[in-house]
Design a protein around this motif. Sequence first.
Motif, PDB file in Angstrom:
ATOM      1  N   PHE A  11      58.018  46.965  -8.554  1.00 43.46           N
ATOM      2  CA  PHE A  11      56.433  46.878  -9.079  1.00 43.46           C
ATOM      3  C   PHE A  11      56.477  46.300 -10.495  1.00 43.46           C
ATOM      4  CE2 PHE A  11      53.170  49.241 -11.465  1.00 43.46           C
ATOM      5  CZ  PHE A  11      52.019  48.997 -10.694  1.00 43.46           C
ATOM      6  N   ALA A  12      57.453  46.723 -11.216  1.00 47.96           N
ATOM      7  CA  ALA A  12      57.437  46.142 -12.808  1.00 47.96           C
ATOM      8  C   ALA A  12      57.479  44.622 -12.513  1.00 47.96           C
ATOM      9  CB  ALA A  12      58.557  46.749 -13.204  1.00 47.96           C
ATOM     10  N   GLU A  13      58.525  44.207 -11.724  1.00 43.43           N
ATOM     11  CA  GLU A  13      58.709  42.527 -12.018  1.00 43.43           C
ATOM     12  C   GLU A  13      57.531  41.871 -11.132  1.00 43.43           C
ATOM     13  OE1 GLU A  13      62.526  42.676  -9.901  1.00 43.43           O
ATOM     14  OE2 GLU A  13      63.350  42.910 -11.841  1.00 43.43           O
ATOM     15  N   GLU A  14      56.802  42.415 -10.129  1.00 43.84           N
ATOM     16  CA  GLU A  14      55.931  41.775  -9.428  1.00 43.84           C
ATOM     17  C   GLU A  14      54.703  41.924 -10.257  1.00 43.84           C
ATOM     18  OE1 GLU A  14      55.643  43.084  -5.491  1.00 43.84           O
ATOM     19  OE2 GLU A  14      57.672  42.354  -5.084  1.00 43.84           O
ATOM     20  N   GLY A 113      58.838  35.822 -23.499  1.00 46.98           N
ATOM     21  CA  GLY A 113      58.623  36.472 -22.100  1.00 46.98           C
ATOM     22  C   GLY A 113      57.520  36.736 -21.526  1.00 46.98           C
ATOM     23  N   ALA A 114      56.661  36.186 -22.121  1.00 46.75           N
ATOM     24  CA  ALA A 114      55.319  36.046 -21.679  1.00 46.75           C
ATOM     25  C   ALA A 114      54.849  35.253 -20.562  1.00 46.75           C
ATOM     26  CB  ALA A 114      54.307  36.069 -22.994  1.00 46.75           C
ATOM     27  N   PRO A 115      53.853  35.872 -19.836  1.00 50.64           N
ATOM     28  CA  PRO A 115      53.354  35.173 -18.663  1.00 50.64           C
ATOM     29  C   PRO A 115      52.349  34.032 -19.052  1.00 50.64           C
ATOM     30  CG  PRO A 115      51.975  37.210 -18.801  1.00 50.64           C
ATOM     31  CD  PRO A 115      53.269  37.276 -19.764  1.00 50.64           C
ATOM     32  N   ASP A 116      51.609  33.952 -20.117  1.00 52.90           N
ATOM     33  CA  ASP A 116      50.915  32.931 -20.749  1.00 52.90           C
ATOM     34  C   ASP A 116      50.449  33.206 -22.152  1.00 52.90           C
ATOM     35  OD1 ASP A 116      48.998  30.852 -20.940  1.00 52.90           O
ATOM     36  OD2 ASP A 116      48.219  31.114 -18.759  1.00 52.90           O
ATOM     37  N   ASN A 528      55.382  31.858 -15.401  1.00 54.67           N
ATOM     38  CA  ASN A 528      56.607  31.614 -16.130  1.00 54.67           C
ATOM     39  C   ASN A 528      57.919  32.383 -15.719  1.00 54.67           C
ATOM     40  OD1 ASN A 528      55.269  30.245 -18.203  1.00 54.67           O
ATOM     41  ND2 ASN A 528      55.143  31.750 -19.585  1.00 54.67           N
ATOM     42  N   PHE A 529      57.782  33.646 -15.370  1.00 55.68           N
ATOM     43  CA  PHE A 529      59.174  34.460 -15.039  1.00 55.68           C
ATOM     44  C   PHE A 529      58.921  35.163 -13.854  1.00 55.68           C
ATOM     45  CE2 PHE A 529      59.475  33.788 -19.781  1.00 55.68           C
ATOM     46  CZ  PHE A 529      60.806  33.780 -19.940  1.00 55.68           C
ATOM     47  N   THR A 530      60.078  34.812 -12.655  1.00 57.92           N
ATOM     48  CA  THR A 530      59.953  35.785 -11.792  1.00 57.92           C
ATOM     49  C   THR A 530      60.916  36.998 -12.072  1.00 57.92           C
ATOM     50  OG1 THR A 530      61.885  34.517 -10.843  1.00 57.92           O
ATOM     51  CG2 THR A 530      59.527  34.142 -10.184  1.00 57.92           C
ATOM     52  N   ARG A 531      61.731  37.016 -13.076  1.00 56.24           N
ATOM     53  CA  ARG A 531      62.672  38.016 -13.475  1.00 56.24           C
ATOM     54  C   ARG A 531      63.117  37.737 -15.015  1.00 56.24           C
ATOM     55  NH1 ARG A 531      68.657  36.911 -11.782  1.00 56.24           N
ATOM     56  NH2 ARG A 531      68.602  34.914 -12.219  1.00 56.24           N
ATOM     57  N   ILE A 532      63.438  38.967 -15.710  1.00 50.67           N
ATOM     58  CA  ILE A 532      63.733  38.886 -17.201  1.00 50.67           C
ATOM     59  C   ILE A 532      64.988  39.642 -17.297  1.00 50.67           C
ATOM     60  CG2 ILE A 532      62.912  40.016 -19.366  1.00 50.67           C
ATOM     61  CD1 ILE A 532      60.868  38.044 -19.003  1.00 50.67           C
ATOM     62  N   PRO A 533      65.826  38.769 -18.006  1.00 50.50           N
ATOM     63  CA  PRO A 533      67.111  39.589 -18.313  1.00 50.50           C
ATOM     64  C   PRO A 533      66.890  40.630 -19.346  1.00 50.50           C
ATOM     65  CG  PRO A 533      66.886  37.682 -19.663  1.00 50.50           C
ATOM     66  CD  PRO A 533      65.905  37.540 -18.775  1.00 50.50           C
ATOM     67  N   PRO A 534      67.791  41.623 -19.307  1.00 52.11           N
ATOM     68  CA  PRO A 534      67.864  42.929 -20.513  1.00 52.11           C
ATOM     69  C   PRO A 534      67.913  42.071 -21.691  1.00 52.11           C
ATOM     70  CG  PRO A 534      69.814  42.679 -19.333  1.00 52.11           C
ATOM     71  CD  PRO A 534      68.969  41.898 -18.564  1.00 52.11           C
ATOM     72  N   ILE A 535      67.157  42.562 -22.796  1.00 46.96           N
ATOM     73  CA  ILE A 535      67.081  41.791 -24.159  1.00 46.96           C
ATOM     74  C   ILE A 535      67.888  42.683 -24.918  1.00 46.96           C
ATOM     75  CG2 ILE A 535      65.487  41.019 -25.634  1.00 46.96           C
ATOM     76  CD1 ILE A 535      63.408  40.557 -23.559  1.00 46.96           C
ATOM     77  N   ARG A 536      68.852  42.436 -25.610  1.00 39.67           N
ATOM     78  CA  ARG A 536      69.645  43.278 -26.258  1.00 39.67           C
ATOM     79  C   ARG A 536      70.194  42.725 -27.654  1.00 39.67           C
ATOM     80  NH1 ARG A 536      67.409  46.311 -24.108  1.00 39.67           N
ATOM     81  NH2 ARG A 536      67.942  47.809 -22.720  1.00 39.67           N
ATOM     82  N   SER A 537      69.647  41.371 -27.991  1.00 43.30           N
ATOM     83  CA  SER A 537      70.031  40.671 -28.935  1.00 43.30           C
ATOM     84  C   SER A 537      68.864  39.492 -29.113  1.00 43.30           C
ATOM     85  CB  SER A 537      71.582  39.998 -28.994  1.00 43.30           C
ATOM     86  OG  SER A 537      71.657  38.868 -28.088  1.00 43.30           O
TER      87      SER A 537
END
Lengths: 595, 130
Positions: A11-14, A113-116, A528-537
């Motif tokens: 759900f989150a990703e879609e 990491g924004a869609p627009d 823009n993104f179909t998935r996002i990596p974890p952001i740790r830095s």
Amino acid sequence: MTLLEEKQLSFAEETKYATTEHHEPSGLVKWLTSTDHKVIGKSYMFTALVLMLIGGAMALIMRMQLTSQHSSLLSLQQYNELFTMHGSIMIYLFVGPFAFGGLANYVVPLQIGAPDMAFPRLNALSYWLYLGGSIIMLLGFFTASGAADFGWVAYAPLSSAVNSPGAGPDAWIAALILTGFSAIFTGVNLVTTIFYLRAPGMTMFRMPIFVWNMLVTAILILIAFPVLTSALIMLYADRHFGMHIFSVKGGGVPVLWQNLFWFWGHPEVYILALPFFGVVTEIIPAFSKKPIFGYKGMVFATLAIAALSTGVWGHHMFTTGVVLLPFFSLMSLLIAVPTGIKFFNWIATMWGGQITFTTPMLMCIGFLITFLMGGLTGMFLASPPVDFQMHDTYFVVAHFHDVIFALVLAAMGALYYWWPKMFGWYLNDKIGKIQFWVLFIGVNATVIPWYILGLHGMPRRVAVYKVGMGWHALNIAATVGADITGLSFLIFLLNIYLSWDKKVKAPSNPWDAGTLEWFTSSPPPTHNFTRIPPIRSERPVWDFNHPDAIAIAAHGQESPLANGRSPSDGSNGYAQKDTALGSPKAGTTGMDKSS
Amino acid sequence: MKIEGIVLIGIGAFMAVVSVGYWFWSGEPSGTAMLIGAVLLGLLPGGYYYWWAKRMKPRPEDRPDATTREGAGVIGSFPHGSIWPLVFGAGAFLFGLALAFGWWFLPPALGLMLVAATGVTTQSRRGGAI
């Protein structure tokens, strides 16, 4: 992972990274109606580059005029129109819109990491206002009075209806009112996007420096542009409704125009420069294979430059005799401190790195050298005794052209750097390197003779000049330099054609860079993104691609490995790749690509 | 949210120091007025953000340990395209022409802008951002 969690994950990703489905138009209709920040960003950049070629052609015509002392190539009136429109196009319509309308529009949502952008329709409106304004400014050439001819600063009372009658100056004013609103809207959009549309985990101090610089640029736009736009409306009212705000005759104050104009005009210099500082801060770490040195120092330097730049407008007005010399001199000289911090950080980032001299990197090194010369001569001019001697000479012309050329070098670097992301294929690196050397040599061959001309007292904005002053040879040298600079842009166009003709496909992360835009495909999909990596830095993509690389903590940052890389993050779906496995290998440098 | 607020308040505070210094040192009104404008531009939104930051839990993008999952849910509606920005831009273009070349451009300019403003409002009512 439970079933429920899995459902939530999908759900989150879609829902977050792809919203409502529409039928998508194509071709011309798509371009005319698109509210996608990527399409708008590319339109901005294309329009700005076309305008740069027009403004550059004007510059070459003026240089041709100046190769002989009493050339009759142009009339004095035509020369005045050309230098006015050259300056106006380059400052108002090329460098600024290319940076905050084009690059920022394209890159900022991808990097956070924004869609627009936050307000997609407002974003599209910004572009149409900019395009409309640009056309109106160029229409000035087709009026009976000719284009505006009072210099790009439009000082009162020269810009009054008596001294500059006709529709050309009015078209200039109207154009700048439209592009001013365009800039303000873009500023609002950028601030909102950066404040509200960051991906989870993307804290303010994990944003790429380019995003930080665009945030500060946008705030500067919001401080400065309303002043310009309202000053232009006052000027228009003076010209048409007899307001006498800027004319002595009706009780107005002409120097008020200079105050209003430069209150916009000096922050504007940093509105132009800060985005390209950001570009350089992205490119240098990417090709040095190191995190940026002094991340927080960079952020504070950017904020300090912006804050100080709002209190320096009077240094353009030293010779008017009505400004507070010590205040403006002090504030102007202070800007050298944060700018110096940036320079040392850039050099320290390269220090000990594995530098690859690709075209973007070369352009950035060219930027460092050229901007240093422009910046240091700016320090000379911040001192009133020097400024009294140099004001309105070619020394000033050389100073700010050095600064702007440095930004053009960085802009070229940005194009070579993000081109694979924007179009999915590379620009040819060999031709790029040739272009760099031609551009770099051309710029210096243009500007260095100007410095000497300024020291020899040649005034700016003259179409003819005295024989026997020792100016002639230097002017010929500057013209040759300008022609070489012009040639470099032909090489750029040739490179685009040749690279397009034989496309080399680019992967999603061609430079092995660390920021988020390199995670999505090249070119990125809608939203823009179909998935996002974890952001740790501040380098999430580097962490993702190099999980076993030893973490070099950015200066003043906690080590990304020490910072919350716990196994509980495994729930994000990238557990195997993300988790730091065991202790870092002793003796590895952190630059190894084994992953 | 907190850092966003502090950044803006910091800019406002710096501009406040500058504007007070500038006023007492130069006594020049136009520059002081513009500097005070810059102070307000920092303090008003900055104070608002800070006020909210005190009253809400940190958002996922404010927390260094947030996971992708926590960004779940609809964050807004982003249209693929809209004709209205173009229409409004055309109206603004005609408005610019009216300023430069003649007032007879004004009725079509205002007409287009009005239509576009209506259009974009109804469109964004049906879903999402401006």
